[in-house]
Design an enzyme around this catalytic site. Sequence first.
Site, PDB file in Angstrom:
ATOM      1  N   MET A  13       0.870  -1.190   0.000  1.00 12.16           N
ATOM      2  CA  MET A  13       0.000   0.000   0.000  1.00 12.16           C
ATOM      3  C   MET A  13       0.893   1.221   0.000  1.00 12.16           C
ATOM      4  SD  MET A  13      -3.001  -1.052  -0.113  1.00 12.16           S
ATOM      5  CE  MET A  13      -2.983  -2.740  -0.646  1.00 12.16           C
ATOM      6  N   CYS A  14       0.938   1.924  -1.092  1.00 16.76           N
ATOM      7  CA  CYS A  14       2.079   2.798  -1.239  1.00 16.76           C
ATOM      8  C   CYS A  14       1.870   3.811  -2.347  1.00 16.76           C
ATOM      9  CB  CYS A  14       3.294   1.967  -1.607  1.00 16.76           C
ATOM     10  SG  CYS A  14       3.497   0.538  -0.551  1.00 16.76           S
ATOM     11  N   GLY A  15       2.935   4.592  -2.560  1.00 18.05           N
ATOM     12  CA  GLY A  15       2.975   5.506  -3.688  1.00 18.05           C
ATOM     13  C   GLY A  15       4.148   5.171  -4.589  1.00 18.05           C
ATOM     14  N   ASP A  45      -3.902   3.325   1.534  1.00 18.35           N
ATOM     15  CA  ASP A  45      -3.372   4.581   0.987  1.00 18.35           C
ATOM     16  C   ASP A  45      -4.496   5.408   0.375  1.00 18.35           C
ATOM     17  OD1 ASP A  45      -3.646   2.713  -1.044  1.00 18.35           O
ATOM     18  OD2 ASP A  45      -1.501   2.558  -1.433  1.00 18.35           O
TER      19      ASP A  45
END
Lengths: 235, 298, 441
Positions: free
Chosen positions: B1-3, C209
């Site tokens: 879960m990230c950018g 996110d």
Amino acid sequence: MKTISLAETPVRELNRQLQEQAAHFREPDWRITDPGGRHALAVGLDAPLNVTIDGHVGYYCAGMNQQAHVTINGMAGVGVAENMMSGSVRVRGNASQSAGATAHGGLLVVEGDASARCGIAMKGVDIVVGGSVGHLSAFMGQAGRLVVCGDAGEALGDSLYEVDIYVRGSVRSLGADCEEKSMGPEHRAALAELLEAAGMDHDPAGFRRYGSARALYNFRVDNAFAGYGEEEIES
Amino acid sequence: MCGIAGLFLKNRALEPELGALYTPMLTAMTGRGPDSAGFAVYGDEVPEDWVKLTLQHADPDFPWEEIAEGLERDLDVPVKWFRNADVAVLKTGAGEAAVRSWLEDRQPGIEVMSVGRGIEILKGVGLPGEIAERYGLARMQGSHVVGHTRMATESAVDLAGSHPFSTGRDLCLVHNGSLSNHNRLRDSLERRGLSFATYNDSEVAAGYLTWRLAEGADLQEALETALTDLDGFYTFTVGTRDGFAVLRDPIACKPAVLAETGDYVAMASEYQALAHLPGIEAGEVWEPEPGRVYAWHR
Amino acid sequence: MSEQHKRPGMRESASFDRDVIAEIQRAADTGIYDIRGFGAKRAVPHFDDLLFLGASMSRYPLEGYRERCATDVTLGTRYASQPLELDIPVTIAGMSFGSLSAQAKEALGRGASVVGTSTTTGDGGMTAEERGQSDKLVYQYLPSRYGMNPDDLRKADAIEVVLGQGAKPGGGGMLMGQKISDRVAEMRTLPKGVDQRSACRHPDWTGPDDLAIKIEELREITGGEKPIYIKIGATRTYYDVKLAVKAGADVVVLDGMQGGTAATQEVFIEHVGIPLLSALPQAVQALQELDMHRKVQLVVSGGIRSGADVAKAMALGADAVSIGTAALIALGCNHPRWEAEYRTLGTAAGFYDDYHEGRDPAGISTQDPALARRLDPEAGGRRLANYLRVLTMEAQTLARACGKSHLRNLEPQDLVALNVEAAAMARVPLAGTGWVPGVGA
């Protein structure tokens, strides 16, 4: 006309000023500059404002809109006009996925393309897309109308309840329980009205209409594997 | 879960500005990944018969000069190196295997972050802005860069779980999403001789690509079979010596935006990471389609 | 003496007993999985397997009537400018109008308001009755977004973003055609009588996110006033709680596998998720590691029945609990007065779980106007208020016995476990020993 630059003003302050118009309506025309892809711009509005945003916006722009008319001179991120109740939102560029998700009313116009899940679980909104839509558009759509002037991606209208879908170009595939419907004069008239409201000058005669086959309305085991494709059912 | 954020320059005149253009892209993804950050920057290539390694050690004052001297002496090869915070970038005329085994025998605390001709992988625990500052990202030059900001899901917040994951020489992978069959896949790759440092799902995806490439697949083919062999939700960005690639799973819930102008190709999880790039307003901006491999080379 | 002993030569299979055989026959007849309401019916390690160490010599107990044992709790202190202040740490869980009658929703609101606690909407929007009767109302934000609108959002006292339920983590909701009445259909924008299929994922975000951005939007729309809860079904709880905090939650709601539901597949209810007893310590550990225990409040649900359950959940680290099934029973669900009618439905008082069929004799899980009229919202509200008061007094009794002047001061060290399973899950010692399985040597 009031102009606010997001290079100087925080998002919270912008939204506070716009939302305040619901209680004290004084300033109908707003211009927002330097959006820089920021999220949650012009959300929760409830007044007949004209809001123009110059540039690209992030997630959920104009979310839960009531009454306001929001124009985005750029691209919109995920969930533009999500859960809109009334008013209108116009995206001059492309829209990301889940445009108009669960929206109950109003008009969403995307002049460019909208990507996946455009109009997912829509509940009464009218959506007009000048370009194409991605896969699973109008997935689980409950009410309203979706007009696609370009092409539609895979699984259009999957698990549809009641949405009228009009497509001018090709449809890569129909989702479970979505089927082509006849196009009567009342549908052509309704479509013409939508195209005019959206400012698109296509001939309604060039569109095909799709809707729910209503086979999934009540569970039947023979429909349980609808839409998976034959190879997968047999495997 | 990230950018995710990646920048691939088409216009060589921009190469001196790579780090300056890219730093705001990475820091714009802070909200998506506050736990750790990292990037693989490509440039400063060594000749074909040389190899460049990025080495990291927990001790910030680690005596890298002793490593360089030892390698030069024992392997009888030329070695050049420089220190960057807690890493050393080491260039040598020796083969990768010889360097690795020399390091393993003498210095077990050294982590090999990347190996190749142009790649340098720099990463650490902390906010993206801190990591960029630590390694002087804004001053870096090069042809392209692939980076990541992490919100840890099921594995530890540590250096080993930080992206990018190296997937072989000059190859790296970053991932936004969550795989659902990586444990079984890790077992089967381990039986084929791969080893893994973490229980991270993204490392398995990186290992999968390493294995497929070793089997003779090209990057396009490896990513295409990944579509059936990897289950779950993912947006991948992969860096290669002379290009980069983007792939989203067939359901494509995790976001991705691509932009292309005459000067560059840029990719990010959100548009706001691209907003400052020169000429972006006039460029082509779109979302990658599900299950389709996008690749650029120069 | 068992039945088989009376009938020599007949031996029932342990693998294929009469229930298993009946289910296979039912599946073959109908071609659909078994759908029912209520929570898990199998026995799992529970709060019953824990005991309090009351005070004697080394600790001093408090007097029952004279010495105060406070019960108040504030939810949403992390970010919200208007946190929710409750008089008791027992709240009413989300149950939809649609699955329940309007009268039942009103009764829940009346009962909760009398004792100063909150109720929660459900997968179907907010009704005027429940808003009117609930002093404090939590508005659920669900994947389906049925009836979701900004006016109701602003009327709510808190917003609960629902990712999952203990009864069915990873699954969506169900409402069968029998219960999609005109009013339910209108609120949900559905054709009357269809079998509604609720989504299992939210339509415009996936993962923590993106959830962080969704929460940012909800805060922007409501001016940052209202606490944002995140509700999760108990599975990979340690990770999920950490991610909920990272995504920006004010409150985490954790629902264990014993949690009820209006309708889902039996296979889901009995085979997915973990008991609350095993999930709660994981959640507390996650919060502690982030230094967020008591800053992000933890509300737990799933099988809370008595004041002992309330006190034990709080001793393990919860800030409050939530009840659903128990509240319906307090209103009159499964009451023996309807025994004759339960018989005509092929069941009996105490066994009725076909909430999805909408034929509830007690008038609670139904949309049939004649049945729904059987529940007087005022009388039902009084019954619920009585029950909530009993839960609170029971919890206070136990807390006083452990020398606590506030329920929140109960600690894991006030508990021991009766068996190894509960000791390992709850991370408290086996009674009479200092042994916590899995911890230390």
